[in-house]
Design an enzyme around this catalytic site. Sequence first.
Site, mmCIF file in Angstrom:
data_model
loop_
_atom_site.group_PDB
_atom_site.id
_atom_site.type_symbol
_atom_site.label_atom_id
_atom_site.label_comp_id
_atom_site.label_asym_id
_atom_site.label_seq_id
_atom_site.Cartn_x
_atom_site.Cartn_y
_atom_site.Cartn_z
ATOM 1 C CG ASP A 103 -5.424 -0.716 5.135
ATOM 2 O OD1 ASP A 103 -6.146 -1.080 4.188
ATOM 3 O OD2 ASP A 103 -4.888 0.400 5.168
ATOM 4 C CG ASP A 153 -7.349 -4.684 1.727
ATOM 5 O OD1 ASP A 153 -7.791 -4.561 0.580
ATOM 6 O OD2 ASP A 153 -6.829 -3.741 2.362
ATOM 7 C CG ASP A 171 -1.998 -0.844 1.277
ATOM 8 O OD1 ASP A 171 -2.346 -1.293 0.185
ATOM 9 O OD2 ASP A 171 -2.570 -1.075 2.353
HETATM 10 P P1 ATP Z 1 -3.432 2.691 0.153
HETATM 11 O O1 ATP Z 1 -3.402 2.777 1.631
HETATM 12 O O2 ATP Z 1 -3.966 1.410 -0.364
HETATM 13 O O3 ATP Z 1 -2.205 3.176 -0.491
HETATM 14 P P2 ATP Z 1 -5.323 4.708 0.142
HETATM 15 O O4 ATP Z 1 -5.295 4.726 1.610
HETATM 16 O O5 ATP Z 1 -4.958 5.924 -0.567
HETATM 17 O O6 ATP Z 1 -4.493 3.612 -0.462
HETATM 18 P P3 ATP Z 1 -8.110 4.489 0.264
HETATM 19 O O7 ATP Z 1 -8.054 4.797 1.718
HETATM 20 O O8 ATP Z 1 -8.980 3.420 -0.228
HETATM 21 O O9 ATP Z 1 -6.717 4.164 -0.307
HETATM 22 O O10 ATP Z 1 -8.455 5.847 -0.462
HETATM 23 C C1 ATP Z 1 -8.662 5.909 -1.824
HETATM 24 C C2 ATP Z 1 -9.267 7.219 -2.176
HETATM 25 O O11 ATP Z 1 -10.505 7.351 -1.503
HETATM 26 C C3 ATP Z 1 -8.441 8.415 -1.790
HETATM 27 O O12 ATP Z 1 -7.592 8.802 -2.803
HETATM 28 C C4 ATP Z 1 -9.482 9.454 -1.544
HETATM 29 O O13 ATP Z 1 -9.809 10.121 -2.737
HETATM 30 C C5 ATP Z 1 -10.686 8.679 -1.090
HETATM 31 N N1 ATP Z 1 -10.783 8.690 0.379
HETATM 32 C C6 ATP Z 1 -9.901 8.237 1.253
HETATM 33 N N2 ATP Z 1 -10.343 8.397 2.515
HETATM 34 C C7 ATP Z 1 -11.544 8.966 2.417
HETATM 35 C C8 ATP Z 1 -12.525 9.372 3.362
HETATM 36 N N3 ATP Z 1 -12.357 9.209 4.660
HETATM 37 N N4 ATP Z 1 -13.653 9.934 2.900
HETATM 38 C C9 ATP Z 1 -13.857 10.057 1.583
HETATM 39 N N5 ATP Z 1 -12.978 9.691 0.655
HETATM 40 C C10 ATP Z 1 -11.830 9.160 1.045
#
Ligand code: ATP
Length: 870
Positions: A611, A615, A326
Amino acid sequence: MWFDAPSQEVLQKLNVNPDVGLSESEAKERLEKYGENKLASQSKKSLWQLFLSQINDVMIYILLVAAIISAFMHEYSDTIVILLVILINALIGVFQESKAEKSLEALKKLSTPKAIVKREGIIKEIPSEEVVVGDIIILDAGRYLPADLRLIESANLKIDESAFTGESVPAEKDSNVTLANGNIPIGDMINMAFMSTLVTYGRGTGVVVNTGMNTQIGKIADMLNKEEDNTTPLQRRLASLGKTLGFGAVGICILIFVISMFQGRDWFEMLLTAISLAVAAIPEGLPAIVAIVLAMGVQRMIKQNSIVKKLPAVETLGSVNIICSDKTGTLTLNVMTIKKCCINNKLVSINDCDLGDNDTKLLFEGMILCNDATSKDGSKTGDPTEIALLDAGIKYDLYKEDLSTDHSRVDEIPFDSDRKLMTTVNKYDSHFKAFTKGAIDNLLKLSDKILLDGEIIDFTQEKKDEILKISNLMSDEALRVLGLSYKDIKDESVSIDSLEKDLTFVGLMGMIDPPREEVKPSIALCKQAGITPIMITGDHKNTAFAIASELGIANSINECMTGAEIDSYSDEEFNKIVNNYKVFARVSPENKVKIVKAFKFHGNIVSMTGDGVNDAPSLKAADIGVAMGITGTDVAKGAADMILTDDNFTTIVKAVEEGRNIYANIRKAIIFLLSCNLGEIVSLFVAILLNFDPPLLPIHILWVNLITDSFPALSLGIDPKDPSVMEHPPRNPKESLFAEHMGLFLALNGVLIGGVTLAAFLLGERLYMSSLVHAQTLAFVVLSFSQLFFSLSMRSREKSLLKVGLFTNKYLLLSILLGMCIQFLIIIIPFFADVFNVFILSARDWLLVICISLIPFLLNEIFKLIKYHR
Ligand code: ATP
């Protein structure tokens, strides 16, 4: 029953205020009264049982028979030595096994789920075992329930109860319902939640009504005590090797016995010799040594922040050649700070926002209300992405507590990593506002209007392209971009399905999440070790690439692919191209599975991090599933082979290094023991073939094989890390233990050890013509000393001992010293000398013995020097 009363009544009965929870003193009292919240598990083996299980072995039975026969033949010294060997050997086994078991037990404790409780008004995480009746438990997606609860609050709460009901679709829960009294099946108790079931969606709060064995799961006894097969591939291979060697040993014994009968030797003597040889040929000490080396390695890994849940993972780690990781939190710090905003089609720094402007205010307000985090007086809880949004508001004196009081939340759709969106409905004076925040690409699909300079106008493709352009500019600077849309609703009872539709786009916020400093060198180390690091993220392609190129994971944007592109390929097509990519952005949990499978298709050994709730499939599909200890859900932790307690990529690389070292050390111990065993067989077999007197007595063989060898082998198993282990490509997991000419190495050293033992015997016969005992004593000491010295050479196959460092493995030096001392004492103390039937050696003999014993060690070192220099 608890489901047939309103939650208020239940709370009164349990004497707890849901806003504050129990006091710590009350919780402690209840814990003492009702006991720990755990299910009764199989009782552990006592030391005595462990000891008995050591004795319960075919080899020991054979030795016991040998001891009894010796006693019948009035050879009492043989009987004593055999019994002594059995006793000491069993004690060593008990020590090793109990140590291995203890560390695995500690490991289990580390990976048991925790519960979030409210006590004395504070929300905190405690071990599930400390949960008591009356505790207020907070539920969120991905968490296992620590006890049976009566729900007191629920927001779109769904719970997977398949363990009880067999129903694969998660059950929807509602705290407001009060069921009628009667015989209601578990699946229909929608205001209750049960221990060990899993929250898959939404949020909720509940009060504990039952703990431990009183819970529903506690009543289903046969679901408990499932023991997993936790043996590693190596252990299984060793078991089958043991069998093969066992058959071989029996063959040799029969052969020796038959030959010696033809030669007219004493049958009793030869029977004992044959038995001792059989014992010598089977590496009976190996399983215990492998178990303890694995257990100790796992302990070391805990100190380096990785908890190995399944022992086979240790071995597989050494073979990993692709690490899929990730981005957020693993490669980056997961400390987000808003840097830029886009309002009214303009990109501005977060420091230059004008909160007097209504559109700007709406952007901030929406981002703060559609948010589950808290940030107050420096104390923050929740997702760092959301905390960053709150902190941006605080800069302009906009506080979540105030806003939530004015505009209370009446409904919500939680964030999930498939939609990448989150929605809340908040009350305004005469109407409600639904705010949706999340990934810009998904948000644009749902928005058909845009708020521009106070006006709501059609969101044409042209306008959408403009917004995308700005968003890409932000992503190119490695910013994580979140958009906000909203819509006004008259009636709060609007259906959930229609909430995320026909939205009006407001603006964007971009936050920086710097890469972890230590990751860059780790990525370089991976590459040097033949391991390819792959970034997999839910974030935008450009943001992902900006970070990936800074860390050295990818060089060109052409090495990046999005989830949508992955979806457009069939599995076969994707398998063909997967190797060309290093970064996968905007992926869904299903994409992750496809990526793992494609890499595995090419024979790679893949580690994958995860996480989230969804997953688990990709963690299971990977050879090594790695869950995040801090941000990871219980589901991810449950499905993983390994948990990172610091969520850090560098920790995975350290674990791989440790895995390689553990395997290398186990291999050293195995090859050492087998070489020694072979040495014993060679010396006796050759002597008998050539019709010599036997150079060793049965008790000598038993003693050296079961006692003197054990400690150096164990010490080799815990040899310090070889710094060059990451300079080699990963090991092929199918590779045999004897690959890389290890088999030849073993055979040559076996012949060497056997050769010097025989040489000492022949020399002894020549020097002390009248005394067979004297010659056998020389052979006995040379056999044990040459093995002890040879163990030093085993530390590295390429580097000479001087290069490895004579004093870097103190345990090995101590073992050698101990072995030599015991040997010395056996010979100089008359009682033992009698028992072992040995002669007291002169100073000249000792010198001779030491010189001969050094030969295998020296030859190995000279060989390494020549090869090394070349
Ligand atoms: P990884 O940890 O797998 O590298 P990530 O943490 O960026 O990826 P996600 O948490 O699934 O992956 O987030 C993906 C997308 O979802 C983000 O780029 C953002 O645009 C949106 N996002 C993340 N957190 C939130 C939230 N709390 N509310 C709304 N949208 C969110």
